[in-house]
Write a protein that holds these residues in place. Structure first.
Motif, short mmCIF file in Angstrom:
data_model
loop_
_atom_site.label_atom_id
_atom_site.label_comp_id
_atom_site.label_asym_id
_atom_site.label_seq_id
_atom_site.Cartn_x
_atom_site.Cartn_y
_atom_site.Cartn_z
N ARG A 348 1.31 -1.55 0.12
CA ARG A 348 -0.03 0.33 0.00
C ARG A 348 1.15 0.83 -0.31
NH1 ARG A 348 -4.15 -1.59 5.26
NH2 ARG A 348 -1.85 -2.44 5.91
N LEU A 349 2.00 1.89 0.59
CA LEU A 349 2.71 2.25 0.83
C LEU A 349 3.22 2.82 -0.80
CD1 LEU A 349 4.47 3.86 2.89
CD2 LEU A 349 6.50 2.62 1.76
N TYR A 350 3.12 2.07 -2.06
CA TYR A 350 2.99 2.35 -3.21
C TYR A 350 2.34 3.43 -3.43
CZ TYR A 350 4.42 2.49 -8.30
OH TYR A 350 4.10 3.28 -10.15
N ALA A 351 0.94 3.53 -3.38
CA ALA A 351 0.31 4.04 -3.45
C ALA A 351 0.13 5.56 -2.55
CB ALA A 351 -1.23 3.75 -4.03
N GLU A 352 0.59 5.52 -2.04
CA GLU A 352 0.56 6.51 -0.59
C GLU A 352 1.65 7.43 -1.19
OE1 GLU A 352 1.22 6.80 4.24
OE2 GLU A 352 0.17 5.21 3.15
N ARG A 353 2.67 6.99 -1.94
CA ARG A 353 4.63 7.25 -1.95
C ARG A 353 4.83 8.44 -3.04
NH1 ARG A 353 7.47 6.00 2.91
NH2 ARG A 353 5.67 6.66 4.72
N THR A 354 3.74 7.84 -4.19
CA THR A 354 3.60 7.99 -5.90
C THR A 354 2.72 8.69 -6.12
OG1 THR A 354 3.21 6.13 -6.50
CG2 THR A 354 5.57 5.90 -5.58
N GLY A 355 1.27 8.23 -5.49
CA GLY A 355 -0.10 8.81 -6.59
C GLY A 355 0.11 7.78 -7.34
N LEU A 356 0.28 6.46 -7.37
CA LEU A 356 0.46 6.40 -9.13
C LEU A 356 -0.26 4.96 -7.64
CD1 LEU A 356 3.76 5.49 -10.93
CD2 LEU A 356 1.62 7.26 -11.26
N ASP A 357 -1.34 4.16 -9.21
CA ASP A 357 -1.86 2.97 -8.67
C ASP A 357 -1.01 1.68 -8.75
OD1 ASP A 357 -4.25 0.12 -8.98
OD2 ASP A 357 -5.54 2.18 -8.87
N LEU A 358 -1.26 1.12 -7.37
CA LEU A 358 -0.52 -0.98 -7.59
C LEU A 358 -0.24 -1.08 -8.79
CD1 LEU A 358 1.51 -1.59 -5.38
CD2 LEU A 358 -0.89 -2.74 -4.15
N ALA A 359 -1.64 -1.05 -9.63
CA ALA A 359 -1.51 -2.08 -11.18
C ALA A 359 -0.32 -1.81 -11.59
CB ALA A 359 -2.91 -1.86 -11.69
N SER A 360 0.19 -0.50 -12.12
CA SER A 360 1.19 0.02 -12.61
C SER A 360 2.58 -0.06 -12.91
CB SER A 360 1.74 1.78 -12.38
OG SER A 360 2.15 2.01 -10.88
N LEU A 361 2.47 -1.50 -11.88
CA LEU A 361 3.77 -2.38 -11.01
C LEU A 361 3.37 -3.93 -12.08
CD1 LEU A 361 4.80 -1.71 -7.57
CD2 LEU A 361 5.86 -1.17 -9.73
N ASP A 362 2.50 -4.00 -12.29
CA ASP A 362 1.38 -5.48 -12.58
C ASP A 362 2.63 -6.24 -13.31
OD1 ASP A 362 0.02 -5.04 -10.83
OD2 ASP A 362 -1.99 -4.93 -11.83
N GLU A 363 2.68 -5.86 -15.03
CA GLU A 363 3.81 -6.26 -15.82
C GLU A 363 5.18 -6.31 -14.94
OE1 GLU A 363 5.54 -5.68 -20.31
OE2 GLU A 363 4.09 -4.43 -19.35
N GLY A 364 5.76 -5.43 -14.35
CA GLY A 364 7.27 -6.31 -13.78
C GLY A 364 6.97 -6.67 -13.39
N ARG A 365 6.52 -7.11 -12.28
CA ARG A 365 6.26 -7.58 -11.22
C ARG A 365 5.76 -9.12 -10.98
NH1 ARG A 365 1.85 -6.13 -5.56
NH2 ARG A 365 3.06 -7.68 -3.85
N ARG A 366 4.83 -9.37 -12.23
CA ARG A 366 4.84 -10.54 -13.09
C ARG A 366 6.15 -11.56 -13.24
NH1 ARG A 366 0.52 -9.51 -14.89
NH2 ARG A 366 1.39 -8.31 -17.07
N GLU A 367 6.91 -10.47 -14.46
CA GLU A 367 7.73 -10.92 -14.71
C GLU A 367 9.47 -11.31 -13.61
OE1 GLU A 367 9.80 -8.55 -17.35
OE2 GLU A 367 7.53 -8.39 -18.84
N GLN A 396 15.11 -4.02 -13.37
CA GLN A 396 15.39 -3.51 -15.07
C GLN A 396 14.23 -4.10 -15.46
OE1 GLN A 396 17.29 -2.59 -17.23
NE2 GLN A 396 18.76 -1.55 -15.84
N LYS A 397 12.91 -4.52 -14.73
CA LYS A 397 11.83 -5.24 -14.89
C LYS A 397 11.12 -4.10 -14.68
CE LYS A 397 13.13 -9.62 -14.70
NZ LYS A 397 13.81 -10.33 -15.52
N PHE A 398 11.04 -3.11 -14.07
CA PHE A 398 10.22 -2.31 -13.91
C PHE A 398 11.18 -0.81 -14.28
CE2 PHE A 398 10.46 -4.64 -10.73
CZ PHE A 398 8.88 -5.34 -10.42
N LEU A 399 11.79 -1.05 -15.13
CA LEU A 399 12.20 0.25 -16.39
C LEU A 399 11.67 0.13 -17.72
CD1 LEU A 399 16.31 0.01 -16.32
CD2 LEU A 399 15.03 1.90 -15.83
#
Length: 400
Positions: A348-367, A396-399
């Protein structure tokens, strides 16, 4: 001190989808860079400079406070949770100068009741004599740059203290009233064996610091060691040192909570935890960096003029540059810090500190999960043990 107040223009990332306003701003810290050392170490790539016989303490304190004044508009109404004096060698400055600076900072930004104030110090006798005075100022944590207790290794690293001074420094810190202090220790030193490395670590543990920063020597560009590499241990020896050292630290109650940070229960460095959890920090001093979040969702990184002579020049701006982070950059920026923590962070800290939805990490997170670099844990963002070892590959998965 009169200083040119013009700042470098803000670098924008171009048009982007607006981010959500930040519901809560993160904790705020202050980093103060004091760039002078007695001598530049051959492995050091920090912004440090050999000191002259007389340091411009008064002039530099005036500049630091003027620099801070220019950042105040961005932190109005907030309080400082921690302060860190880094360098260089901040303990070269007198207690009188640091006291004047701390009073000036507190007059501008209120301190939290439990503020952590850390000062980096060398173990030399000259610095030890100041420990009592530093403690009286409200500085409540020391980080002592030991690096090794063995004379041969200290000479190879260009250090100016000896092993006996390193041992005495821990005792002096405790006698001065510091019940919370870190020892900075390196491994993978020139011609270091497993026994050498564990001997250093055992000696450090015997001094009972509350915190140990234990990390491998790396050869960095723009250093003497980069241009004239010493004979470093083979990879197999480095791996043996890492494994045996971590086991020894755990045996003595030092829990690893970050790639190179180990602490007794309840004693992690709060200032550094704030960095790694994508908190905010003002950076003042020659070459200091900062990162500030704004309620409207903007997150801006700043950096200050590097050369001390330019930083002290009234005709030049303190700020060398500023950049607003884009939506595309934020996932990497957040995870570059958070994944250094061995337990990661609450997702939950990701959205709190960036203002972005956690789903924006889905692709890199899955890889990353499929590669065995990231834990399959929906409620946390955390690297696996393998991911900690290959953190660059994981990031590198999140670049974008």
């Amino acid at each position: 001190m009169t200083q040119n107040t013009s700042a470098q223009p803000l670098i924008h990332g171009g048009a982007q989808t607006p981010r959500a306003a930040l519901p809560v701003l993160p904790p705020l810290a202050l980093y103060i860079h004091i760039p002078w050392c007695v001598r530049k170490c051959p492995y050091c790539d920090f912004n440090s400079h050999t000191a002259s016989n007389v340091l411009p303490e008064e002039e530099y304190v005036d500049a630091l406070l003027a620099d801070l004044d220019q950042d105040l508009h961005a932190v109005y109404g907030r309080e400082l949770s921690s302060i860190f004096f880094g360098g260089g060698t901040p303990s070269l400055f007198s207690a009188a100068a640091l006291g004047l600076l701390l009073r000036g900072v507190e007059a501008r930004i209120p301190f939290a009741g439990d503020i952590e104030i850390t000062l980096e110090a060398n173990p030399g006798t000259f610095e030890q004599e100041k420990f009592v005075a530093y403690r009286k100022l409200g500085i409540n944590r020391l980080s002592i740059g030991i690096q090794s207790f063995q004379q041969e290794k200290l000479e190879a690293l260009g250090r100016i203290h000896n092993g006996d001074e390193a041992v005495r420094a821990a005792g002096m810190a405790r006698q001065a009233g510091f019940d919370n202090f870190n020892l900075d220790l390196m491994h993978g030193l020139p011609n270091q064996s497993l026994d050498d490395a564990l001997s250093d670590l055992r000696q450090a543990i015997a001094l009972k610091p509350t915190h140990l920063s234990w990390y491998q020597l790396t050869l960095e560009p723009n250093t003497v060691f980069w241009n004239q590499p010493p004979a470093l241990p083979e990879d197999d020896t480095l791996w043996d040192i890492q494994e045996a050292g971590q086991a020894l630290l755990a045996e003595h109650g030092y829990a690893q909570y970050e790639v190179s940070a180990y602490a007794q229960p309840g004693r992690p460095a709060r200032h550094n935890l704030n960095y790694w959890s994508f908190g905010d920090f003002i950076g003042i001093g020659a070459g200091a960096h900062g990162k500030l979040s704004h309620p409207d969702g903007r997150i801006v990184r700043t950096w200050k003029t590097r050369a001390p002579k330019d930083y002290l020049n009234p005709a030049k701006s303190f700020q060398a540059g500023a950049k607003e982070l884009t939506n595309e950059e934020l996932p990497f920026e957040f995870l570059m810090n958070a994944l250094r923590l061995t337990d990661g962070v609450d997702a939950r800290l990701y959205a709190e500190r960036t203002g972005l939805d956690l789903a924006s990490l889905d692709e890199g997170r899955r890889e990353a999960e499929q590669s065995g670099l990231m834990q399959v844990e929906p409620s946390r963002l955390a690297a696996t043990d393998r991911g900690q070892l290959f953190l660059n590959d994981l990031l590198q998965k999140f670049l974008s």
